[in-house]
Design a protein around this motif. Structure first.
Motif, PDB file in Angstrom:
ATOM      1  N   GLU A 594      40.659 -29.665  13.223  1.00 18.07           N
ATOM      2  CA  GLU A 594      40.037 -30.011  11.953  1.00 18.07           C
ATOM      3  C   GLU A 594      39.003 -28.936  11.618  1.00 18.07           C
ATOM      4  OE1 GLU A 594      38.287 -33.835  12.117  1.00 18.07           O
ATOM      5  OE2 GLU A 594      40.126 -34.851  12.821  1.00 18.07           O
ATOM      6  N   ILE A 596      35.358 -27.962  10.894  1.00 14.38           N
ATOM      7  CA  ILE A 596      34.055 -28.514  11.279  1.00 14.38           C
ATOM      8  C   ILE A 596      32.967 -27.613  10.718  1.00 14.38           C
ATOM      9  CG2 ILE A 596      32.555 -29.140  13.204  1.00 14.38           C
ATOM     10  CD1 ILE A 596      35.067 -29.466  14.921  1.00 14.38           C
ATOM     11  N   ARG A 597      32.014 -28.208   9.958  1.00 15.82           N
ATOM     12  CA  ARG A 597      30.817 -27.483   9.523  1.00 15.82           C
ATOM     13  C   ARG A 597      29.761 -27.699  10.592  1.00 15.82           C
ATOM     14  NH1 ARG A 597      29.778 -25.488   4.754  1.00 15.82           N
ATOM     15  NH2 ARG A 597      27.584 -26.110   4.953  1.00 15.82           N
ATOM     16  N   TRP A 601      27.459 -30.821  11.860  1.00 14.70           N
ATOM     17  CA  TRP A 601      28.059 -31.558  12.978  1.00 14.70           C
ATOM     18  C   TRP A 601      27.199 -31.504  14.236  1.00 14.70           C
ATOM     19  CZ3 TRP A 601      30.287 -29.918  17.675  1.00 14.70           C
ATOM     20  CH2 TRP A 601      31.108 -30.828  18.314  1.00 14.70           C
ATOM     21  N   PRO A 635      37.367 -31.835  17.043  1.00 18.11           N
ATOM     22  CA  PRO A 635      35.980 -32.288  17.188  1.00 18.11           C
ATOM     23  C   PRO A 635      35.750 -33.098  18.452  1.00 18.11           C
ATOM     24  CG  PRO A 635      37.106 -33.480  15.429  1.00 18.11           C
ATOM     25  CD  PRO A 635      38.018 -32.380  15.826  1.00 18.11           C
ATOM     26  N   ARG A 639      33.155 -31.813  21.139  1.00 13.77           N
ATOM     27  CA  ARG A 639      32.059 -32.716  21.501  1.00 13.77           C
ATOM     28  C   ARG A 639      32.002 -32.898  23.008  1.00 13.77           C
ATOM     29  NH1 ARG A 639      29.307 -36.984  19.071  1.00 13.77           N
ATOM     30  NH2 ARG A 639      30.481 -36.691  17.150  1.00 13.77           N
TER      31      ARG A 639
END
Length: 754
Positions: A594, A596-597, A601, A635, A639
């Motif tokens: 995906e 991701i900014r 984030w 993500p 993470r």
């Protein structure tokens, strides 16, 4: 003086009555005598007492090569050759005193310079008073007979000469003696100024190897004959068998050839090839230097016969020389074979001794130290060294050396690409010896023998040679390593290769044993850790359930429910880590990319850890630029990577210690990606350098690194490494000066095929 008609009649021996001269029958008779005189088959001359010609018939004029009548008034003595003049004058004097006919061989010289050999007869003609009225000469041409006699005499002389020289040259089996005798005899027989014998060099040029020279002329012995000179005249040799020049000024010669003959002082030349089995062995040349010379066929034939004798003598000499060489070669071969047998015995003895010493050890260093020492002592070298290769780095390092009289080189590292002419051959398994053209600044100029140490290794392409290193033997610059020494060194190198492979296999087996022991220990520790980690939550769950049953207040029940929830979550995470790690190893872990900014984030990831570090009196600093590009990643995976690294940092950072998380981006055109996103996590902690290579291993925990006993399964960093690799990135760990840092590099954008 008699009248012509009277002289003619008197010359015919007739009694002439002067009173009857006017009678017609007598006149007819006189005319008839004149006709017979003119048409006689021999030459007739009538001279006065001094020898001046008064009458001459046509035959006489023809013999002297002049027109009829040109002899009249000439002195016959003027035509006599010098060697016959005394005899002629004697005949002329005796004819004045004796009427008897005289005959002798007299040689005349015609106005054209030709020799006329004759039988000359003379008798006096007397008048009526008894006085000599004139001289009558009869000339019979014997030039053909004289020429035949001369030729026969020449043939006899040539036969004697050829027989003598043939016997002489065949008495010797030395080629140079044969050539010298031939040249000397030829010069004497031909009365020549110079005789040369020329032979071919291997490069095709010809050289004057033998010379017989008349004093006063320049020697050309040892001079090279230009190949072009011989080549230009091969056709003449093949067609006529001989090459002749009677007068160099009248011959059709090129300017270069004329210059060469002038340089040799040659006026006339006769040259004959010496041929054996259709091969030209040499050239026999006769030079006339003082004047031109008309070479006669008899001379050419004589020289040709001599060339045939010389070819036979040279062939016999060559056969003898071959036999002598064969005998010498046979004797040398016997000696060589004897030496070879002795060397073979010594070789086997030395090789067995060195092999036994080399194979007595499973220590690589001792193997090579023994090899270089024994080779130096056995072969009496100036020194010997052994180098080992690092093929990945392209280096050759001298690890072992034994020297006698040269400077030490041990520890020297050579870059193979700096000496491609040497190491390209060694890496292919070739040995060679050489002497450097320019002196070495340390050793000077020495002779060297380089021999590779290689083993056969099986690969997907089959059996191939793997070079482990090399042996270098050094000696003084004039030394040449013999075949025996090279064979010994190669055998020693082979034995070293076998011994090194055995030593390395032994060392590898020892490493495997130690690794198995370590893995077995890790397994025990893992089982102990996992069992502890799995039992602890279960024990806490059981205790919470038990306490929940006995709780009397709502507050206690709520607290026990929280414990129950936390411990069950902990148990589930442990099990999930194990399962996730297994799926990552099997490459079946699901990843969903995906956009991701990171600016939006990251705070959600780091916020829980700010609270945790505050509780433990630690400092957490997160920094990143505001213009970070959007990142394409999973993500959940990202993470988990950052959470595990932050959790690990919080767990092992001392109180009041700092933790820094820095995010940056950099271009990476070399990987054909737009940019790389770099996550750098640093914390106050120390990991020994010996432990760094193992921290990403499963179930591995750094010894004595958890003084607070916060526990762990040793799966976190292993899981992080697998997740990073699955995402197409890299992770690197470093520890220095009390700081430990982890650097994760992930592609900002995922490259897609067009």
């Amino acid at each position: 003086m008699l009248a012509p008609t009277t002289a003619i009649a008197t010359a015919r021996g007739e009694n002439v009555n002067i009173e009857n001269l006017n009678q017609q029958p007598k006149i007819a008779q006189i005319h008839s005598c004149q006709e017979l005189f003119d048409q006689a088959p021999a030459g007739y001359l009538i001279t006065d007492q001094a020898g001046l010609v008064q009458e001459a018939n046509q035959v006489a004029a023809h013999l002297f090569g002049v027109a009829n009548g040109q002899l009249l008034g000439k002195s016959l003595a003027a035509f006599v050759a010098a060697e016959s003049l005394d005899q002629f004058l004697l005949m002329l004097a005796q004819s004045q005193q004796d009427s008897a006919e005289q005959s002798a061989e007299i040689c005349f010289v015609t106005p054209q310079g030709d020799l006329l050999h004759t039988i000359l007869s003379i008798n006096a003609v007397f008048d009526l008073t008894g006085q000599v009225a004139g001289l009558r000469w009869l000339i019979q041409d014997i030039s053909d007979r004289k020429q035949t006699e001369t030729q026969l005499q020449q043939q006899v002389e040539q036969g004697k000469w050829l027989g003598a020289i043939a016997r002489r040259i065949r008495q010797s089996l030395n080629p140079q003696e044969i050539l010298d005798a031939t040249a000397t005899a030829t010069k004497s027989f031909f009365q020549a100024d110079r005789v040369l014998i020329s032979r071919a060099r291997p490069n095709g040029d010809w050289v004057n190897v033998t010379e017989a020279l008349e004093s006063g002329w320049t020697s050309v012995l040892g001079f090279a004959v230009e190949k072009e000179w011989v080549t230009e005249r091969l056709d003449v040799y093949q067609q006529k068998g001989a090459y002749t020049i009677h007068n160099i000024e009248q011959a059709s010669l090129s300017p270069r050839s004329l210059e060469l003959l002038h340089h040799y002082q040659i006026q006339a030349l006769l040259s004959i090839p010496i041929i054996q089995d259709e091969q030209v062995l040499a050239f026999l040349s006769v030079h006339q230097c003082r004047s031109p010379r008309n070479w006669q066929m008899s001379e050419i034939d004589a020289l040709q016969q001599l060339a045939d004798h010389l070819a036979t003598a040279l062939h016999q000499s060559e056969l003898y020389q071959q036999i002598q060489r064969l005998n010498a070669d046979l004797e040398k071969e016997v000696q060589r074979r004897t030496i070879e047998v002795q060397r073979a015995v010594a070789f086997e003895s030395m090789l067995k001794r060195i092999t036994d010493k080399v194979r007595d050890s499973l220590d690589e260093s001792q193997i090579l130290e023994t090899a270089v020492r024994e080779l130096t002592l056995v072969l009496g070298l100036s020194g010997c060294n052994a180098a080992l290769y690092d093929l990945d780095q392209g280096t050759s390092t001298i690890h072992y050396e034994y020297i006698d009289s040269i400077p030490a080189y041990q520890g020297r590292v050579a870059q193979m690409n700096h000496f491609p002419e040497i190491y390209s051959q060694l890496r292919q398994g070739y040995y060679f010896q050489f002497c450097s053209l320019s002196p070495n600044p340390v050793r000077g100029q020495v002779a060297m023998l380089a021999c590779p140490i290689f083993v056969d290794s099986e690969s997907s392409q089959g059996v191939e040679q793997v070079v482990l290193g090399d042996l270098w033997l050094i000696n003084h610059k004039d030394y040449v390593f013999s075949e025996f020494e090279i064979r010994l060194v190669r055998q020693v190198a082979n034995q070293c290769a076998i011994a090194i492979r055995q030593a390395r296999l032994y060392q590898a087996a020892q490493v495997q044993v130690r690794e198995l022991e370590r893995l077995n220990r890790l397994k025990d520790e893992f089982l102990s850790t996992v069992s502890h980690e799995l039992r602890t939550p279960i024990s806490n769950v059981k205790m919470a359930i038990h306490m929940l049953r006995t709780a009397t207040t709502e507050e206690k029940r709520q607290r026990y429910l929280e414990i129950l929830d936390a411990e069950s979550t902990r148990e589930a995470e442990l099990i999930n880590d194990l399962l996730d790690l297994q799926r990552l190893e099997d490459a079946c872990y699901p990843i969903t990319f995906e956009v991701i900014r990171l600016q939006d984030w990251l705070p959600g990831i780091t916020e829980p850890f700010h609270a945790r570090t505050t509780v433990h009196d630690q400092i957490l600093d997160v920094s990143y630029p505001s213009n970070l590009l959007p990142m394409v990643a999973d993500p959940v995976v990202l993470r988990r990577i950052l959470a595990e690294l932050l959790n690990n940092a919080c767990k092992y950072t001392v109180p009041a210690g700092e933790i820094y998380l820095k995010v940056s981006q950099e271009s990476n055109l070399g990987l054909n990606l737009n940019s790389i996103t770099v996550f750098t996590l640093r914390n106050r902690a120390n990991i020994p350098h010996s432990e760094l290579p193992h921290i990403f291993e499963k179930f591995y925990r750094v010894p004595n690194a958890d003084p607070w006993k916060r526990g762990g399964t040793g799966l976190g960093l292993a899981l992080v490494q697998k997740l990073v690799e699955q995402s197409g990135g890299t992770i690197k760990a470093e520890s220095t000066d009390g700081w430990t840092s982890f650097t994760v590099r992930l592609p900002t954008q995922i490259q897609t095929e067009i």
